[in-house]
Design an enzyme around this catalytic site. Structure first.
Site, PDB file in Angstrom:
ATOM      1  N   ASP A  43       0.689  -1.215  -0.038  1.00 57.40           N
ATOM      2  CA  ASP A  43      -0.264  -0.040   0.121  1.00 57.40           C
ATOM      3  C   ASP A  43       0.972   1.358  -0.008  1.00 57.40           C
ATOM      4  OD1 ASP A  43       1.024   0.074   2.497  1.00 57.40           O
ATOM      5  OD2 ASP A  43      -0.891   0.393   3.541  1.00 57.40           O
ATOM      6  N   GLY A  44       2.161   1.334  -0.252  1.00 58.30           N
ATOM      7  CA  GLY A  44       3.030   2.236  -0.365  1.00 58.30           C
ATOM      8  C   GLY A  44       3.704   2.791   1.234  1.00 58.30           C
ATOM      9  N   ARG A 102      10.781  26.889   2.670  1.00 56.66           N
ATOM     10  CA  ARG A 102      10.460  28.471   1.981  1.00 56.66           C
ATOM     11  C   ARG A 102       9.210  29.081   2.706  1.00 56.66           C
ATOM     12  NH1 ARG A 102      10.449  26.881  -4.427  1.00 56.66           N
ATOM     13  NH2 ARG A 102      10.508  24.578  -3.294  1.00 56.66           N
ATOM     14  N   HIS A 136      17.116  28.114   3.499  1.00 52.06           N
ATOM     15  CA  HIS A 136      16.574  29.308   2.599  1.00 52.06           C
ATOM     16  C   HIS A 136      16.505  30.404   3.474  1.00 52.06           C
ATOM     17  CE1 HIS A 136      13.910  30.922  -0.306  1.00 52.06           C
ATOM     18  NE2 HIS A 136      13.055  31.377   0.435  1.00 52.06           N
ATOM     19  N   ASP A 175      17.070  39.151  -5.697  1.00 53.38           N
ATOM     20  CA  ASP A 175      16.210  39.887  -4.807  1.00 53.38           C
ATOM     21  C   ASP A 175      16.721  40.490  -3.547  1.00 53.38           C
ATOM     22  OD1 ASP A 175      16.323  37.552  -3.076  1.00 53.38           O
ATOM     23  OD2 ASP A 175      14.831  36.778  -3.927  1.00 53.38           O
ATOM     24  N   LYS A 198      12.623  43.333  -7.217  1.00 61.09           N
ATOM     25  CA  LYS A 198      11.363  42.678  -7.808  1.00 61.09           C
ATOM     26  C   LYS A 198      10.555  42.457  -6.784  1.00 61.09           C
ATOM     27  CE  LYS A 198      11.567  38.461  -6.622  1.00 61.09           C
ATOM     28  NZ  LYS A 198      11.980  37.107  -6.369  1.00 61.09           N
ATOM     29  N   ASP A 228      14.116  27.079  -8.552  1.00 60.68           N
ATOM     30  CA  ASP A 228      12.999  26.080  -8.599  1.00 60.68           C
ATOM     31  C   ASP A 228      12.273  26.155  -9.747  1.00 60.68           C
ATOM     32  OD1 ASP A 228      10.622  24.619  -8.226  1.00 60.68           O
ATOM     33  OD2 ASP A 228       9.842  25.639  -6.643  1.00 60.68           O
ATOM     34  N   ALA A 230      12.878  28.448 -11.985  1.00 57.05           N
ATOM     35  CA  ALA A 230      13.909  29.578 -12.696  1.00 57.05           C
ATOM     36  C   ALA A 230      13.166  30.745 -13.408  1.00 57.05           C
ATOM     37  CB  ALA A 230      14.591  28.678 -13.775  1.00 57.05           C
ATOM     38  N   THR A 232      12.618  33.559 -11.590  1.00 58.58           N
ATOM     39  CA  THR A 232      13.233  34.685 -11.177  1.00 58.58           C
ATOM     40  C   THR A 232      14.525  34.905 -11.748  1.00 58.58           C
ATOM     41  OG1 THR A 232      12.272  34.633  -8.905  1.00 58.58           O
ATOM     42  CG2 THR A 232      14.427  35.673  -8.949  1.00 58.58           C
TER      43      THR A 232
END
Length: 317
Positions: A43-44, A102, A136, A175, A198, A228, A230, A232
């Site tokens: 079932d994973g 994030r 981050h 940024d 930005k 992520d 790309a 930005t």
């Protein structure tokens, strides 16, 4: 690299997110990876078997919580539980890429703070220490009540560009949030910095406003922690060239590279994108613009220093 590390109480295990990096880290230390298997019930549900004794050992588990992030996070939590129940002396999580980082504050009403939730889960499961790379937001260190060693990718990325001997560099942050990172690279490469002003109307949608700093005729290096989709970085690169930069390079520690990222990089003004192997790049994510540097020597050295009760801060210089 040590031919073999002479302290049998140190054991390094790898889960499924980045076995190649774990292998390199073990090689750098001079040991072999511990034996464990990660499988799944029909079932994973994840099943983990540790196939050697860890009683009284200081165990280091290498696992980036990269895509598929939920799968890799659960693998890690189950592994920590298995190690705790097998009487490991200490459980040290080596997490080159910290997923869910994030969402590190409530930017809007009724939002979660997932970076804190992950910290709680790791501690509750039984982690004694976390070794990570370029969070981050550095304040995520404060979400933990266990020691956290926060390594930096800037020296590795800087050395790559220093070897190219550019004489007209400017280091650009895409940024406002990344200015400190850009300043660290600028100090190492003895270059000025620029900033892209930005606005981000909604997640994964970026809009370039204007450029702070003199980029006319210069070689610009854009630096970020994560790339992520790309959006930005490619908007920034194109804006730099349109505003007079001679050529644009880009670099980041964590190549998430999801969705349209590769196509955007391919079609952008970026000459080379330099990333680390904190997240593995499958063959389909490679293209001729991407160079990948290894963080294994840095992490391997950090593990040895932690294990031998030596200072880790020397690795930040």
């Amino acid at each position: 690299m040590a031919s073999s590390y002479n302290n049998s109480s140190l054991k390094v295990f790898s889960l499924n997110s980045n076995p190649k990096l774990a292998e390199e880290i073990a090689d750098h230390i001079g040991t072999t990876l511990g034996k464990c298997t990660v499988s799944a019930f029909s079932d994973g549900e994840i099943q983990i078997n540790i196939e050697e004794s860890v009683r009284g050992s200081d165990v280091y588990v290498v696992q980036s919580t990269s895509s598929p992030v939920n799968q890799h996070t659960m693998e890690l939590l189950i592994m920590i539980d298995a190690l705790k129940r097998a009487s490991a002396r200490s459980i040290n999580i080596v997490m080159p890429y910290y997923g869910y980082a994030r969402q590190d504050r409530k930017a809007r009403a009724r939002e979660p703070i997932t970076a804190k939730l992950i910290a709680n889960l790791l501690e509750t499961a039984g982690a004694d220490r976390v070794i990570t790379l370029d969070l981050h937001a550095p304040q995520i260190q404060g979400f933990f009540n266990v020691p956290i060693d926060h390594l930096q990718g800037v020296p590795i990325l800087s050395d790559h560009f220093e070897a190219k001997n550019f004489d007209d560099l400017i280091i650009v942050s895409p940024d406002h949030g990344g200015v400190t990172r850009a300043r660290k690279m600028a100090d190492r490469l003895k270059a000025p910095i620029g900033i892209i002003d930005k606005r981000r109307p909604r997640p994964n949608v970026a809009e370039v406003m204007n450029i702070v700093g003199n980029i006319e005729g210069k070689t610009a290096i854009l630096i970020d922690d994560i790339i992520d989709t790309a959006g930005t970085i490619t908007l920034a690169a194109n804006a730099l060239v349109e505003n007079g930069a001679k050529e644009v390079y880009a670099c980041c520690t964590h190549p998430v590279l999801s969705g349209p990222a590769l196509e955007r990089i391919e079609n952008s003004k970026i000459k080379e994108l330099v990333v680390t192997n904190s997240i593995p790049l499958p063959a389909e994510k490679y293209n001729q613009k991407i160079s990948q540097l290894s963080v294994a020597p840095l992490i391997g050295e950090a593990i040895i220093r932690v294990h031998e009760l030596k200072s880790v801060s020397i690795l930040f210089d």
